[in-house]
Design an enzyme around this catalytic site. Structure first.
Site, PDB file in Angstrom:
ATOM      1  CD  GLU A  41      -3.276  -3.465   7.248  1.00  0.00           C
ATOM      2  OE1 GLU A  41      -2.100  -2.819   6.358  1.00  0.00           O
ATOM      3  OE2 GLU A  41      -3.812  -1.651   7.424  1.00  0.00           O
TER       4      GLU A  41
ATOM      5  CD  GLU B 127      -2.601   5.138   7.003  1.00  0.00           C
ATOM      6  OE1 GLU B 127      -3.035   5.264   5.749  1.00  0.00           O
ATOM      7  OE2 GLU B 127      -1.795   4.670   8.132  1.00  0.00           O
TER       8      GLU B 127
ATOM      9  CG  HIS C 270      -5.610   1.601   4.885  1.00  0.00           C
ATOM     10  ND1 HIS C 270      -5.067   2.688   6.365  1.00  0.00           N
ATOM     11  CD2 HIS C 270      -4.936   1.225   5.088  1.00  0.00           C
ATOM     12  CE1 HIS C 270      -3.948   2.057   6.700  1.00  0.00           C
ATOM     13  NE2 HIS C 270      -4.220   1.569   5.804  1.00  0.00           N
TER      14      HIS C 270
ATOM     15  CB  SER D 118       5.362  -1.785  11.712  1.00  0.00           C
ATOM     16  OG  SER D 118       4.892  -0.846  12.072  1.00  0.00           O
TER      17      SER D 118
ATOM     18  N   GLY E 166       1.959   1.829  11.014  1.00  0.00           N
ATOM     19  CA  GLY E 166       3.547   3.224  11.041  1.00  0.00           C
ATOM     20  C   GLY E 166       4.212   3.392  11.725  1.00  0.00           C
TER      21      GLY E 166
ATOM     22  CG  ASN F 107      -1.837   0.767   1.271  1.00  0.00           C
ATOM     23  OD1 ASN F 107      -1.588   2.319   0.463  1.00  0.00           O
ATOM     24  ND2 ASN F 107      -2.221   1.148   3.138  1.00  0.00           N
TER      25      ASN F 107
ATOM     26  CE  LYS G 262      -0.446   3.190   4.944  1.00  0.00           C
ATOM     27  NZ  LYS G 262      -0.071   3.557   6.416  1.00  0.00           N
TER      28      LYS G 262
HETATM   29  C1  PEP Z   1      -1.067  -0.001   6.211  1.00  0.00           C
HETATM   30  O1  PEP Z   1      -1.244   0.717   6.355  1.00  0.00           O
HETATM   31  O2  PEP Z   1      -1.954  -0.967   5.401  1.00  0.00           O
HETATM   32  C2  PEP Z   1       0.512  -0.864   7.129  1.00  0.00           C
HETATM   33  C3  PEP Z   1       0.235  -1.986   6.944  1.00  0.00           C
HETATM   34  O3  PEP Z   1       1.562   0.471   7.297  1.00  0.00           O
HETATM   35  P1  PEP Z   1       2.621  -0.034   7.147  1.00  0.00           P
HETATM   36  O4  PEP Z   1       3.198  -1.285   7.179  1.00  0.00           O
HETATM   37  O5  PEP Z   1       3.489   0.852   7.028  1.00  0.00           O
HETATM   38  O6  PEP Z   1       2.697  -0.315   9.450  1.00  0.00           O
END
Ligand code: PEP
Length: 252
Positions: free
Chosen positions: A168, A98, A96, A214, A174, A9, A11
């Site tokens: 997630e 976000e 997601h 992460s 992040g 992703n 973003k």
């Molecule tokens: C995400 O935004 O779907 C995600 C898993 O981000 P990160 O790997 O940076 O934690």
């Protein structure tokens, strides 16, 4: 057999030139290396078509980061499932955290987005996951169950064979903090029981459930080796070629 999947992703990152370069490099790596995982990248929507034309879909598939909950019409800035379909996009991330947080997307809106995708035969990567305070209050099972049941109508069982879920935990996205492999496995197994109870054994057994939060080149192998984890949705590390291809290689 469930699909193994590593999805990046991207973003709101990368210039057009950088995005084309990274897509090309990942495509070349996948073409030259035998991978067990299906590889997906989700660039910003303005790059979708160009990247779709750059990669070979037998090696890398291109996904949208979102879709509109409406079918068509006066929704400035939105992109419909039909429009995605019309340029050959067959996967989209939905729900997601976000978007839940910054665009106030509710389970009800996400349910409509899923309906739009199913109507066009587009595979949703449907994200669920609890916030830190919910985990600390031991409510993570309940939160994830509610997100799934609110968004997936049991009448859609025939469409659910297309579904991919990404667990997630919001506190791991992040932040550099990852759920431990045991924590992730525990909730992935639980998600499978939620799917079984609501939509039947076949859906539960066949739905790929990805872990996101992460994931990096160092922790991917152990996370992906858990029995109910079928790959990852990767944010930050998917922007770095060396890290991303190591993560793909770790998904067996
Ligand atoms: C995400 O935004 O779907 C995600 C898993 O981000 P990160 O790997 O940076 O934690």
């Amino acid at each position: 057999m469930r699909d193994k999947i590593v999805a990046g992703n991207w973003k709101m990152n990368l210039t057009f030139e950088q995005a084309l370069q990274l897509a090309n490099d990942v495509n070349t790596w996948v073409a030259e290396n035998k991978t067990d995982a299906k590889v997906i990248i989700a660039p910003s929507s303005i790059y979708l078509q160009a990247i779709q034309e750059t990669v070979d879909e037998q090696f890398v598939q291109v996904a949208s980061q979102d879709v509109s909950n409406a079918e068509k019409g006066a929704y400035t800035g939105d992109i419909s499932a039909e429009q995605l379909d019309s340029i050959g996009i067959n996967t989209a991330i939905v729900g997601h955290s976000e978007r839940r947080e910054y665009q106030q997307e509710t389970d009800e809106v996400i349910a409509k987005k899923l309906e739009q995708l199913f109507a066009k035969d587009i595979t949703p990567i449907f994200c669920v996951g609890e916030k830190l305070e919910e985990r600390e209050a031991d409510k993570h099972f309940e939160v994830v169950k509610t997100q799934i049941l609110n968004a997936l109508n049991p009448q859609q069982v025939e469409n659910l064979s297309k579904l991919v879920i990404a667990y997630e935990p919001v506190w791991a996205i992040g932040t550099g903090v990852t759920a431990s492999p045991a924590q992730a496995q525990e909730i992935h197994a639980y998600i499978r029981t939620v799917l079984k109870d609501a939509y039947g054994e076949k859906i539960a057994e066949e739905t790929s459930i990805l872990y996101g939060g992460s994931v990096n080149a160092q922790n991917a192998k152990e996370i992906f080796s858990q029995p109910d984890i079928d790959g990852g949705l990767v944010g930050g590390a998917s922007l770095k070629y060396d890290d991303f291809v190591q993560i793909i290689a770790a998904c067996k």
